[in-house]
Design a protein around this motif. Structure first.
Motif, PDB file in Angstrom:
ATOM      1  N   PHE A 144      -2.587   0.638  -4.203  1.00 34.12           N
ATOM      2  CA  PHE A 144      -1.840  -0.606  -3.995  1.00 34.12           C
ATOM      3  C   PHE A 144      -0.928  -0.806  -5.193  1.00 34.12           C
ATOM      4  CE2 PHE A 144      -1.225  -5.136  -4.521  1.00 34.12           C
ATOM      5  CZ  PHE A 144      -0.910  -5.549  -3.242  1.00 34.12           C
ATOM      6  N   HIS A 150      -6.198   1.239  -7.654  1.00 30.83           N
ATOM      7  CA  HIS A 150      -6.894   1.881  -6.545  1.00 30.83           C
ATOM      8  C   HIS A 150      -7.664   0.827  -5.750  1.00 30.83           C
ATOM      9  CE1 HIS A 150      -6.095   6.028  -7.775  1.00 30.83           C
ATOM     10  NE2 HIS A 150      -6.122   5.538  -9.012  1.00 30.83           N
ATOM     11  N   THR A 151      -7.733   1.019  -4.447  1.00 27.03           N
ATOM     12  CA  THR A 151      -8.433   0.080  -3.573  1.00 27.03           C
ATOM     13  C   THR A 151      -9.343   0.841  -2.621  1.00 27.03           C
ATOM     14  OG1 THR A 151      -6.664   0.106  -1.918  1.00 27.03           O
ATOM     15  CG2 THR A 151      -6.543  -1.608  -3.607  1.00 27.03           C
ATOM     16  N   LEU A 153       0.877  -1.170   0.000  1.00 23.30           N
ATOM     17  CA  LEU A 153       0.000   0.000   0.000  1.00 23.30           C
ATOM     18  C   LEU A 153       0.909   1.213   0.000  1.00 23.30           C
ATOM     19  CD1 LEU A 153      -2.871  -0.673   2.555  1.00 23.30           C
ATOM     20  CD2 LEU A 153      -3.025  -0.514   0.076  1.00 23.30           C
ATOM     21  N   ASP A 170      -0.088   4.639  -0.945  1.00 19.33           N
ATOM     22  CA  ASP A 170      -0.638   5.982  -0.785  1.00 19.33           C
ATOM     23  C   ASP A 170      -2.018   5.913  -0.140  1.00 19.33           C
ATOM     24  OD1 ASP A 170      -0.817   8.735  -0.978  1.00 19.33           O
ATOM     25  OD2 ASP A 170      -1.540   8.718  -3.045  1.00 19.33           O
ATOM     26  N   ASP A 171      -2.258   6.837   0.781  1.00 20.12           N
ATOM     27  CA  ASP A 171      -3.572   6.991   1.415  1.00 20.12           C
ATOM     28  C   ASP A 171      -4.213   8.207   0.769  1.00 20.12           C
ATOM     29  OD1 ASP A 171      -5.751   7.373   3.002  1.00 20.12           O
ATOM     30  OD2 ASP A 171      -4.658   7.493   4.888  1.00 20.12           O
ATOM     31  N   GLN A 172      -5.336   8.016   0.081  1.00 21.91           N
ATOM     32  CA  GLN A 172      -5.983   9.117  -0.616  1.00 21.91           C
ATOM     33  C   GLN A 172      -7.178   9.665   0.149  1.00 21.91           C
ATOM     34  OE1 GLN A 172      -6.665   7.348  -4.493  1.00 21.91           O
ATOM     35  NE2 GLN A 172      -4.731   8.231  -5.209  1.00 21.91           N
ATOM     36  N   ASP A 218     -11.532   5.739   2.731  1.00 19.56           N
ATOM     37  CA  ASP A 218     -11.199   4.322   2.551  1.00 19.56           C
ATOM     38  C   ASP A 218     -10.360   4.082   1.298  1.00 19.56           C
ATOM     39  OD1 ASP A 218     -12.719   3.862   4.774  1.00 19.56           O
ATOM     40  OD2 ASP A 218     -14.446   3.055   3.695  1.00 19.56           O
ATOM     41  N   LYS A 219      -9.929   5.128   0.634  1.00 15.37           N
ATOM     42  CA  LYS A 219      -9.237   4.998  -0.657  1.00 15.37           C
ATOM     43  C   LYS A 219      -7.722   4.920  -0.464  1.00 15.37           C
ATOM     44  CE  LYS A 219     -12.839   7.610  -2.936  1.00 15.37           C
ATOM     45  NZ  LYS A 219     -13.157   8.827  -3.687  1.00 15.37           N
ATOM     46  N   TYR A 220      -7.125   3.888  -1.091  1.00 12.99           N
ATOM     47  CA  TYR A 220      -5.689   3.670  -1.031  1.00 12.99           C
ATOM     48  C   TYR A 220      -5.198   3.261  -2.412  1.00 12.99           C
ATOM     49  CZ  TYR A 220      -6.471   3.456   3.999  1.00 12.99           C
ATOM     50  OH  TYR A 220      -6.832   3.750   5.275  1.00 12.99           O
ATOM     51  N   PRO A 269       4.270   1.582   4.020  1.00 19.07           N
ATOM     52  CA  PRO A 269       4.506   1.401   2.581  1.00 19.07           C
ATOM     53  C   PRO A 269       5.610   0.402   2.239  1.00 19.07           C
ATOM     54  CG  PRO A 269       4.288   3.724   3.091  1.00 19.07           C
ATOM     55  CD  PRO A 269       4.326   2.993   4.403  1.00 19.07           C
TER      56      PRO A 269
END
Length: 135
Positions: free
Chosen positions: A86, A94-95, A75, A77-79, A82-84, A109
């Motif tokens: 991968f 996007h996850t 993982l 980036d934290d956007q 709940d969006k990350y 990371p």
């Protein structure tokens, strides 16, 4: 006094008599084998039942909507929310990972993780809805 010297001399001589080069221990006459590559660096080969289900991000993006996805990577980036993002060796995706899936665990990371979920291709770009994380 002479009686104390004789047992002392025998204490130093006995270990050298019983020492044998063929009874275990470290032998420095051969070079050690090279270290194995880390699991994430292996491109081919069978590494167990867990890896039989793992796919790459590139393969996951070509799957149909609702497909079950298992990925191994990081993982990065934290956007927000709940969006990350991968990433593995083939690309990034996007996850959506609810806080309940983390179960109180912190993921950095640089940590290799496995994620399982389903692919949602109705959203552009495609998103993996994660329901399980394994460190």
């Amino acid at each position: 006094m002479k009686l104390y010297v004789a047992p002392l001399i025998y204490c130093f001589l006995i270990p050298t008599v019983f020492a044998d080069d063929d009874n275990g221990g470290l032998k420095k006459d051969t070079a050690p084998p090279p270290p194995p590559p880390p699991p994430h660096a292996l491109d081919e080969g069978y590494r167990g039942t867990e890896d039989a289900r793992i796919m790459t991000v590139q393969q996951a993006k070509s799957m149909h909507d609702g497909a079950t996805i298992s990925l191994r990577g990081n993982l990065i980036d934290d956007q927000g929310g709940d969006k990350y993002v991968f990433r593995d060796k083939t690309g990034s995706i996007h996850t959506l990972i609810p806080l309940s899936v983390f179960d109180g665990r912190t993921v950095k990371p640089d940590q290799m993780i496995s994620i399982n979920g389903s692919l949602d291709t109705k959203i552009e770009p495609p998103v993996v809805r994660v329901n399980r994380i394994q460190k």
